[in-house]
Each structure stands twice: as structure tokens, then as C-alpha cells.
Design a protein around this motif. Sequence first.
Motif, PDB file in Angstrom:
ATOM      1  N   ASP A  53       9.284  51.912 -18.127  1.00  0.00           N
ATOM      2  CA  ASP A  53       9.201  51.953 -16.669  1.00  0.00           C
ATOM      3  C   ASP A  53       8.534  50.686 -16.160  1.00  0.00           C
ATOM      4  OD1 ASP A  53       9.402  53.881 -14.213  1.00  0.00           O
ATOM      5  OD2 ASP A  53       7.417  52.973 -14.072  1.00  0.00           O
ATOM      6  N   HIS A  54       8.924  50.259 -14.963  1.00  0.00           N
ATOM      7  CA  HIS A  54       8.381  49.018 -14.405  1.00  0.00           C
ATOM      8  C   HIS A  54       6.867  49.065 -14.251  1.00  0.00           C
ATOM      9  CE1 HIS A  54       7.578  50.586 -10.322  1.00  0.00           C
ATOM     10  NE2 HIS A  54       8.599  51.388 -10.578  1.00  0.00           N
ATOM     11  N   SER A  55       6.307  50.246 -14.032  1.00  0.00           N
ATOM     12  CA  SER A  55       4.856  50.356 -13.850  1.00  0.00           C
ATOM     13  C   SER A  55       4.102  49.991 -15.127  1.00  0.00           C
ATOM     14  CB  SER A  55       4.481  51.776 -13.421  1.00  0.00           C
ATOM     15  OG  SER A  55       4.843  52.720 -14.422  1.00  0.00           O
ATOM     16  N   THR A  56       4.766  50.078 -16.279  1.00  0.00           N
ATOM     17  CA  THR A  56       4.132  49.726 -17.544  1.00  0.00           C
ATOM     18  C   THR A  56       3.721  48.262 -17.560  1.00  0.00           C
ATOM     19  OG1 THR A  56       5.462  51.388 -18.690  1.00  0.00           O
ATOM     20  CG2 THR A  56       4.434  49.696 -20.055  1.00  0.00           C
ATOM     21  N   PHE A  57       4.530  47.404 -16.947  1.00  0.00           N
ATOM     22  CA  PHE A  57       4.205  45.987 -16.912  1.00  0.00           C
ATOM     23  C   PHE A  57       2.930  45.746 -16.108  1.00  0.00           C
ATOM     24  CE2 PHE A  57       8.703  45.728 -17.983  1.00  0.00           C
ATOM     25  CZ  PHE A  57       8.692  44.753 -18.964  1.00  0.00           C
ATOM     26  N   SER A  58       2.823  46.372 -14.952  1.00  0.00           N
ATOM     27  CA  SER A  58       1.632  46.185 -14.118  1.00  0.00           C
ATOM     28  C   SER A  58       0.384  46.641 -14.852  1.00  0.00           C
ATOM     29  CB  SER A  58       1.785  46.955 -12.805  1.00  0.00           C
ATOM     30  OG  SER A  58       2.866  46.462 -12.056  1.00  0.00           O
ATOM     31  N   LYS A  59       0.467  47.792 -15.515  1.00  0.00           N
ATOM     32  CA  LYS A  59      -0.696  48.321 -16.228  1.00  0.00           C
ATOM     33  C   LYS A  59      -1.131  47.384 -17.343  1.00  0.00           C
ATOM     34  CE  LYS A  59       0.466  53.157 -15.268  1.00  0.00           C
ATOM     35  NZ  LYS A  59       0.950  54.442 -15.849  1.00  0.00           N
ATOM     36  N   HIS A 103      -2.555  43.829 -15.964  1.00  0.00           N
ATOM     37  CA  HIS A 103      -3.912  43.927 -15.444  1.00  0.00           C
ATOM     38  C   HIS A 103      -4.870  44.565 -16.449  1.00  0.00           C
ATOM     39  CE1 HIS A 103      -2.880  42.541 -11.440  1.00  0.00           C
ATOM     40  NE2 HIS A 103      -1.851  43.364 -11.431  1.00  0.00           N
ATOM     41  N   GLY A 104      -4.352  44.996 -17.590  1.00  0.00           N
ATOM     42  CA  GLY A 104      -5.177  45.631 -18.612  1.00  0.00           C
ATOM     43  C   GLY A 104      -5.258  44.801 -19.869  1.00  0.00           C
ATOM     44  N   ARG A 105      -4.610  45.282 -20.921  1.00  0.00           N
ATOM     45  CA  ARG A 105      -4.785  44.648 -22.231  1.00  0.00           C
ATOM     46  C   ARG A 105      -4.229  43.226 -22.312  1.00  0.00           C
ATOM     47  NH1 ARG A 105      -1.293  49.099 -23.421  1.00  0.00           N
ATOM     48  NH2 ARG A 105      -3.078  50.182 -24.319  1.00  0.00           N
ATOM     49  N   PHE A 106      -3.168  42.909 -21.553  1.00  0.00           N
ATOM     50  CA  PHE A 106      -2.649  41.537 -21.597  1.00  0.00           C
ATOM     51  C   PHE A 106      -3.687  40.556 -21.056  1.00  0.00           C
ATOM     52  CE2 PHE A 106       2.247  42.276 -21.622  1.00  0.00           C
ATOM     53  CZ  PHE A 106       2.103  43.010 -22.787  1.00  0.00           C
ATOM     54  N   ARG A 107      -4.350  40.948 -19.978  1.00  0.00           N
ATOM     55  CA  ARG A 107      -5.383  40.076 -19.397  1.00  0.00           C
ATOM     56  C   ARG A 107      -6.627  40.074 -20.263  1.00  0.00           C
ATOM     57  NH1 ARG A 107      -7.171  40.464 -13.156  1.00  0.00           N
ATOM     58  NH2 ARG A 107      -5.140  39.448 -12.976  1.00  0.00           N
ATOM     59  N   ASP A 108      -7.066  41.244 -20.713  1.00  0.00           N
ATOM     60  CA  ASP A 108      -8.292  41.336 -21.506  1.00  0.00           C
ATOM     61  C   ASP A 108      -8.187  40.538 -22.803  1.00  0.00           C
ATOM     62  OD1 ASP A 108      -9.288  42.990 -19.547  1.00  0.00           O
ATOM     63  OD2 ASP A 108      -8.796  44.849 -20.613  1.00  0.00           O
ATOM     64  N   SER A 109      -6.998  40.510 -23.394  1.00  0.00           N
ATOM     65  CA  SER A 109      -6.797  39.796 -24.655  1.00  0.00           C
ATOM     66  C   SER A 109      -6.372  38.354 -24.462  1.00  0.00           C
ATOM     67  CB  SER A 109      -5.720  40.516 -25.486  1.00  0.00           C
ATOM     68  OG  SER A 109      -4.453  40.446 -24.830  1.00  0.00           O
ATOM     69  N   ASP A 110      -6.152  37.936 -23.200  1.00  0.00           N
ATOM     70  CA  ASP A 110      -5.650  36.595 -22.883  1.00  0.00           C
ATOM     71  C   ASP A 110      -4.337  36.340 -23.627  1.00  0.00           C
ATOM     72  OD1 ASP A 110      -5.819  34.349 -21.350  1.00  0.00           O
ATOM     73  OD2 ASP A 110      -7.193  33.260 -22.658  1.00  0.00           O
ATOM     74  N   LEU A 111      -3.487  37.358 -23.653  1.00  0.00           N
ATOM     75  CA  LEU A 111      -2.263  37.298 -24.450  1.00  0.00           C
ATOM     76  C   LEU A 111      -1.320  36.194 -23.994  1.00  0.00           C
ATOM     77  CD1 LEU A 111      -0.314  38.521 -26.566  1.00  0.00           C
ATOM     78  CD2 LEU A 111       0.593  39.959 -24.733  1.00  0.00           C
ATOM     79  N   LEU A 112      -1.108  36.065 -22.693  1.00  0.00           N
ATOM     80  CA  LEU A 112      -0.128  35.100 -22.213  1.00  0.00           C
ATOM     81  C   LEU A 112      -0.576  33.665 -22.511  1.00  0.00           C
ATOM     82  CD1 LEU A 112       0.986  36.765 -18.862  1.00  0.00           C
ATOM     83  CD2 LEU A 112       1.953  37.004 -21.154  1.00  0.00           C
ATOM     84  N   ARG A 113      -1.873  33.393 -22.437  1.00  0.00           N
ATOM     85  CA  ARG A 113      -2.394  32.087 -22.845  1.00  0.00           C
ATOM     86  C   ARG A 113      -2.150  31.863 -24.337  1.00  0.00           C
ATOM     87  NH1 ARG A 113      -3.598  27.098 -21.305  1.00  0.00           N
ATOM     88  NH2 ARG A 113      -4.256  28.011 -19.323  1.00  0.00           N
ATOM     89  N   HIS A 114      -2.362  32.897 -25.132  1.00  0.00           N
ATOM     90  CA  HIS A 114      -2.143  32.827 -26.576  1.00  0.00           C
ATOM     91  C   HIS A 114      -0.683  32.485 -26.890  1.00  0.00           C
ATOM     92  CE1 HIS A 114      -2.361  33.941 -30.822  1.00  0.00           C
ATOM     93  NE2 HIS A 114      -1.356  34.763 -30.637  1.00  0.00           N
ATOM     94  N   LEU A 115       0.256  33.148 -26.230  1.00  0.00           N
ATOM     95  CA  LEU A 115       1.678  32.888 -26.461  1.00  0.00           C
ATOM     96  C   LEU A 115       2.069  31.503 -25.964  1.00  0.00           C
ATOM     97  CD1 LEU A 115       3.168  36.362 -25.440  1.00  0.00           C
ATOM     98  CD2 LEU A 115       2.871  35.449 -27.756  1.00  0.00           C
ATOM     99  N   PHE A 116       1.514  31.101 -24.826  1.00  0.00           N
ATOM    100  CA  PHE A 116       1.807  29.780 -24.290  1.00  0.00           C
ATOM    101  C   PHE A 116       1.380  28.695 -25.274  1.00  0.00           C
ATOM    102  CE2 PHE A 116       0.242  26.033 -22.006  1.00  0.00           C
ATOM    103  CZ  PHE A 116       1.405  25.620 -21.369  1.00  0.00           C
ATOM    104  N   GLU A 117       0.187  28.807 -25.812  1.00  0.00           N
ATOM    105  CA  GLU A 117      -0.310  27.779 -26.719  1.00  0.00           C
ATOM    106  C   GLU A 117       0.454  27.784 -28.041  1.00  0.00           C
ATOM    107  OE1 GLU A 117      -4.545  28.230 -26.949  1.00  0.00           O
ATOM    108  OE2 GLU A 117      -4.848  27.366 -24.940  1.00  0.00           O
TER     109      GLU A 117
END
Length: 294
Positions: free
Chosen positions: A97-103, A106-120
Motif C-alpha cells: 500500500d502507498h502508505s507503507t512508503f510514508s511510514k 519517516h521511520g526506519r529509512f530516515r533513522d537508518s539514513d538508508l537513502l544516503r547509504h544507497l546513494f554513496e
Amino acid sequence: MMQEALFYSFNLEQHVPADHMLRSIDRFVDLSGLRAHLQPFYSSMGRPSIDPELMVRMLIVGYFQGIRSERRLCEEVHLNLAYRWFCRLGLEGQVPDHSTFSKNRHGRFRDSDLLRHLFEQSVQRCMEEGLVGGEAFAVDASLIKADASRQKGVEGSRGLPPEATSRAIDEYLSVLDDAAFGAASEVTPKFVSPADPAARWTAAHGGQAFFAYSTNYLIVLDHAVIVDVEASTAVRQAEVSAAKTMIERADERFDLYPERLAADTAYGSAETLQWLVHDRGPATTPTILDSLNS
């Protein structure tokens, strides 16, 4: 009367053209370390969570296909065979569901800095392929329109209503001392958005003013590879601070420091030149600041 077959043989692999863009992208997508990076942010109890690799692959589809709405992205992945193939869903896999992305954003993706990790990881891969060197770089910023209504803005001199409360307001208050946001300028903005107070009222495009952020990029000129990115408020002082942050981070993470840096004249203040040429220390090669407008 025509009788329909009871069973069908269907191979999803055969229905994705050999020259499809996602096939080219898939060869370079390596998410093998994703689950290990996120493991501390998932509970070992309860029902299984949505596979983070699935969500990241869906976000990649959205980026390359220009699909900005998460709701629409879920619909497109559900219907498109090539998207299903790229996301490893098969024909019967359930799209989250689309709401899964928002959760998760703003949750574990941000807390883990995941997108920065994948970018690097992507930058490192470009370096291994010989696409990134350390000579000519460019820095610039793009305005990103905030999801905030012009009509609901309040005068900056009045400030936010005392009773106003939201996640956006909490985040705004937390970055008031940040050089890329609240501390970037002492000038009181003309209008403030209660829905997104960190966004800045700007008429930089020369037309009707709107609330916006700046996305700042550090780019290798030879192959136009983005080696760092930093968000900031949409004022020039913040963009200059973001440029310094990106240069320092590229040096720290990848041992990349530009011999030449292209930028528009707004980055050419005496303070910026002093920092680039002298404050980096005697072991650092002096950087020449060129103008993109020349």
C-alpha cells in the motif's frame, strides 16, 4: 461457444523486451547489503514486514519513470509487467500500500539514513567504473516547490500560531540552529507556511512567489555524475553553506577534492574563496572558482 483454456503458461521474463531501460538498470542494481543495514530497525517478533528491497526497487522505478506520487507508483507497478519483473514480484506478488512508503520514509529509512547509504554505494560504483575523478567539479542548487499552499501562509513577522503542532513544525524547530536552515539567514521571511515552516517563501524564478526548498548538487563535470547532494532552505547563504558541506563530505567519504570548481557568481564571495583556497590547509590543492555564467 468458445471454450477458454483452464491453465496458462506465462513467463514474465519473456515479456520484458531485451532493450527495455529497466533491464539496463537492473544489471547495476546491487541491494545485497540492504537487509543487513536495516536489521537493527526491524523487530524479530510479529508478522513479516514488507521487503525493503521491494520498496527501494519501486522507488527506483518511480525515479526513472518520473512518477512522483507514491499512490500512482503502486498502481503502475501493479499493472506494468516490466515494473513487476524489475521489482521481483512475478504475476501474483502483492504490491504494498502507498502508505507503507510514508511510514518507512519517516521511520526506519530516515533513522537508518538508508537513502544516503544507497546513494554513496552508487557513487562508489561509479568510481570503480572510472566515471568519477577529482579534477573538474560543479556546484549548483535547484528550487524544489514545497507541498505548501500559498494562500494559507502567514506573515513571517507574526510567526507560527502558538497552538499549531505537527511533525513538520517539530522538524522545523529542530533545525533552527542548522546553517542550512534556520541559522542560514537572520532575515525574517515575508511569509511562513504553518503546514511546512521550514520551506522558504521565494520569488527566485522571477514569477509568482511560492514556498520552496533548495536541492544542492556537487557534480563531476566529465560524466555529469552527482557525487553529493544536500537539502537546504531556499536562500543563497544556505546554498553556500551546503556547498561547503558537500565538498567536505566528498573529501571525507571518497577522498575526492576538486582541483577546479565551477559555480555561478553567487558562490564567489570573499568568504567562500577564503575557505576554498586557504582554510582547507596547506596540504590541499588550491581550488579555482569559475563562473557558470561566463
